[in-house]
Design an enzyme around this catalytic site. Structure first.
Site, PDB file in Angstrom:
ATOM      1  N   HIS A 180      42.043  44.812  45.942  1.00 42.83           N
ATOM      2  CA  HIS A 180      42.401  44.642  47.283  1.00 42.83           C
ATOM      3  C   HIS A 180      43.299  43.759  47.633  1.00 42.83           C
ATOM      4  O   HIS A 180      42.947  42.846  48.224  1.00 42.83           O
ATOM      5  CB  HIS A 180      41.047  44.715  47.961  1.00 42.83           C
ATOM      6  CG  HIS A 180      40.097  45.810  48.148  1.00 42.83           C
ATOM      7  ND1 HIS A 180      39.247  45.913  48.638  1.00 42.83           N
ATOM      8  CD2 HIS A 180      40.549  47.212  47.986  1.00 42.83           C
ATOM      9  CE1 HIS A 180      38.613  47.172  48.573  1.00 42.83           C
ATOM     10  NE2 HIS A 180      39.425  47.860  48.169  1.00 42.83           N
TER      11      HIS A 180
ATOM     12  N   THR B 259      28.418  42.849  44.523  1.00 44.93           N
ATOM     13  CA  THR B 259      28.711  41.914  43.780  1.00 44.93           C
ATOM     14  C   THR B 259      29.315  40.741  44.645  1.00 44.93           C
ATOM     15  O   THR B 259      29.415  39.763  44.325  1.00 44.93           O
ATOM     16  CB  THR B 259      29.596  41.980  42.566  1.00 44.93           C
ATOM     17  OG1 THR B 259      30.734  42.701  43.082  1.00 44.93           O
ATOM     18  CG2 THR B 259      28.752  43.006  41.625  1.00 44.93           C
TER      19      THR B 259
ATOM     20  N   HIS C 207      32.244  50.510  51.431  1.00 47.05           N
ATOM     21  CA  HIS C 207      32.828  49.719  50.491  1.00 47.05           C
ATOM     22  C   HIS C 207      32.843  50.576  49.196  1.00 47.05           C
ATOM     23  O   HIS C 207      32.075  51.172  48.864  1.00 47.05           O
ATOM     24  CB  HIS C 207      32.341  48.352  50.376  1.00 47.05           C
ATOM     25  CG  HIS C 207      33.204  47.501  49.580  1.00 47.05           C
ATOM     26  ND1 HIS C 207      33.199  47.436  48.199  1.00 47.05           N
ATOM     27  CD2 HIS C 207      34.147  46.256  49.847  1.00 47.05           C
ATOM     28  CE1 HIS C 207      34.281  46.558  47.505  1.00 47.05           C
ATOM     29  NE2 HIS C 207      34.674  46.022  48.644  1.00 47.05           N
TER      30      HIS C 207
ATOM     31  N   SER D   6      39.388  43.218  51.568  1.00 52.76           N
ATOM     32  CA  SER D   6      38.742  42.512  50.457  1.00 52.76           C
ATOM     33  C   SER D   6      37.476  41.863  50.943  1.00 52.76           C
ATOM     34  O   SER D   6      37.327  40.981  51.687  1.00 52.76           O
ATOM     35  CB  SER D   6      39.541  41.657  49.932  1.00 52.76           C
ATOM     36  OG  SER D   6      38.965  40.433  49.295  1.00 52.76           O
TER      37      SER D   6
ATOM     38  N   GLU E 195      32.727  49.978  46.218  1.00 51.56           N
ATOM     39  CA  GLU E 195      31.783  49.166  45.032  1.00 51.56           C
ATOM     40  C   GLU E 195      30.579  50.077  45.580  1.00 51.56           C
ATOM     41  O   GLU E 195      29.605  50.269  44.678  1.00 51.56           O
ATOM     42  CB  GLU E 195      31.878  47.713  45.098  1.00 51.56           C
ATOM     43  CG  GLU E 195      30.783  47.323  44.116  1.00 51.56           C
ATOM     44  CD  GLU E 195      30.489  45.997  43.990  1.00 51.56           C
ATOM     45  OE1 GLU E 195      31.462  45.086  44.243  1.00 51.56           O
ATOM     46  OE2 GLU E 195      29.553  45.569  43.701  1.00 51.56           O
TER      47      GLU E 195
ATOM     48  N   CYS F 144      35.139  46.578  36.830  1.00 53.34           N
ATOM     49  CA  CYS F 144      34.820  45.077  36.266  1.00 53.34           C
ATOM     50  C   CYS F 144      33.555  45.259  35.589  1.00 53.34           C
ATOM     51  O   CYS F 144      32.472  45.736  36.100  1.00 53.34           O
ATOM     52  CB  CYS F 144      34.569  44.143  37.441  1.00 53.34           C
ATOM     53  SG  CYS F 144      33.863  42.501  36.870  1.00 53.34           S
TER      54      CYS F 144
ATOM     55  N   ASN G 266      34.911  40.082  49.436  1.00 55.03           N
ATOM     56  CA  ASN G 266      34.671  38.663  49.022  1.00 55.03           C
ATOM     57  C   ASN G 266      35.766  37.693  49.835  1.00 55.03           C
ATOM     58  O   ASN G 266      35.058  36.469  50.082  1.00 55.03           O
ATOM     59  CB  ASN G 266      34.784  38.421  47.505  1.00 55.03           C
ATOM     60  CG  ASN G 266      36.195  38.299  47.074  1.00 55.03           C
ATOM     61  OD1 ASN G 266      36.893  37.308  47.215  1.00 55.03           O
ATOM     62  ND2 ASN G 266      36.835  39.359  46.558  1.00 55.03           N
TER      63      ASN G 266
HETATM   64  S1  SF4 Z   1      34.929  39.596  42.365  1.00 51.04           S
HETATM   65 FE1  SF4 Z   1      33.276  39.411  40.634  1.00 51.04          FE
HETATM   66  S2  SF4 Z   1      32.457  41.516  40.458  1.00 51.04           S
HETATM   67 FE2  SF4 Z   1      34.587  41.723  41.591  1.00 51.04          FE
HETATM   68  S3  SF4 Z   1      36.062  42.128  40.076  1.00 51.04           S
HETATM   69 FE3  SF4 Z   1      35.881  39.801  40.261  1.00 51.04          FE
HETATM   70  S4  SF4 Z   1      34.229  39.134  38.977  1.00 51.04           S
HETATM   71 FE4  SF4 Z   1      34.225  41.256  38.755  1.00 51.04          FE
END
Ligand code: SF4
Length: 316
Positions: free
Chosen positions: A46, A170, A129, A228, A131, A101, A230
């Site tokens: 992303h 994750t 999402h 994104s 994932e 991943c 995270n």
């Molecule tokens: S944020 Fe974590 S789960 Fe996502 S691609 Fe990166 S290492 Fe892999």
């Protein structure tokens, strides 16, 4: 004119994780091996900057397998895909490469194992999402129940409270997830799950680094994309850790300078899909306006690296 002083707290770790690095390398290798165009289902990671630069090299980004011609290779993004997608690509005899991943694949394997053992699955994640869609899609439709909040846990209807397991996305907020897992264990004491959750090392480390700098910052910028997960969590973590102004910016041109008037300190970090060049660009933009002193705050060292498959796999 003399510039006002500004302390810039630079979080470490920040930016690219091993899964993102691997996924980008897989697209580059595919372009080298097969030439353009190579199709990529969903943004490989992303980040618009990354996607645009791969597009310039000949990658074509699509949302569905139906948008890919059967005679060109297709790559599945780092977020993972439902099981039905590679199965359909194989049925169409397409060349495909899975850039999921390895830490997401691990969650897929966990979910499948629990299902084989007869347990109903609960996934802690964000609806919609990619994932979450990919992980839920490892099992037959309806076999995975999604919870997003502690409130959801109170209402989820399960087949048998004695036969339950959970997995998580994750890239969630570590602190919010602790509360959701606690609520699950409280309501369903027999629930089986990972020791803590499935949040990856990169997500955890970036959140810890933000917590370390946020209380000292008048404002904090997270370099990352609005889609994104995270990166968005880092904005929330900074606010909860006491930073009064925390914002996501794709790159320097998105910074709202008026909102930063009068600050004496700024925090800078980046989500796992944001390249370092964009962070440098942001720091340079601050240097143009302030007399900047950069203070690197490193809370962890990362040496994780995922192997890129040497031979890109072609289905039999
Ligand atoms: S944020 Fe974590 S789960 Fe996502 S691609 Fe990166 S290492 Fe892999």
């Amino acid at each position: 004119m003399t510039k006002p002083p500004l302390t810039l707290y630079l979080a470490a770790p920040r930016g690219f994780c091993a899964g993102v690095d691997r996924a980008i390398k897989i697209v580059e290798m595919a372009l080298q091996k097969w030439g353009a165009p190579v199709y990529v289902r969903h943004e490989i990671v992303h980040n618009k900057f990354v996607v645009d630069s791969l597009r310039d090299q000949g990658a074509v980004f699509v949302e569905e397998l139906d948008d890919c011609p059967v005679d060109r290779p297709v790559i599945f993004s780092a977020h993972g895909v439902p099981k039905a997608i590679p199965a359909e690509a194989a049925r169409r005899e397409m060349v495909y490469v899975d850039a999921t991943c390895p830490l997401v694949s691990k969650v897929h394997i966990e979910a499948a194992r629990h299902h084989e053992n007869g347990l109903q699955m609960i996934m802690i994640g964000h609806a919609g999402h990619p994932e979450t869609i990919g992980t839920m899609g490892q099992l037959p439709e309806g076999e995975v129940l999604l919870v997003e909040t502690v409130e959801d846990v109170a209402h989820v209807e399960v087949r048998d409270p004695q036969q339950l397991a959970f997995v998580t996305q994750t890239t969630l907020s570590v602190d919010d997830t602790i509360d959701i897992v606690a609520a699950l264990r409280d309501r369903f004491p027999a629930i089986v799950g990972p020791h803590k959750e499935d949040i990856c090392y990169a997500t955890t480390n970036r959140q810890e680094a933000v917590k370390a700098i946020a209380p000292d910052c008048d404002a904090l910028l997270v370099v990352g994309a609005p889609n994104s997960s995270n990166s968005r969590r880092l904005v929330e973590v900074a606010r909860k850790a006491g930073c009064p102004y925390s914002q996501l910016v794709m790159r320097a041109e998105n910074i709202d300078w008026r909102a930063l008037e009068g600050i004496a300190s700024i925090g800078v970090t980046a989500g796992a899909s944001a390249p370092e060049v964009l962070i440098d660009e942001v720091i340079d933009a601050f240097r143009a306006r302030w007399d900047v002193t950069v203070k690197l705050v490193e809370t962890a060292q990362e040496n994780v690296e995922f192997k890129v498959p040497r031979v890109l796999r072609i289905p039999a």
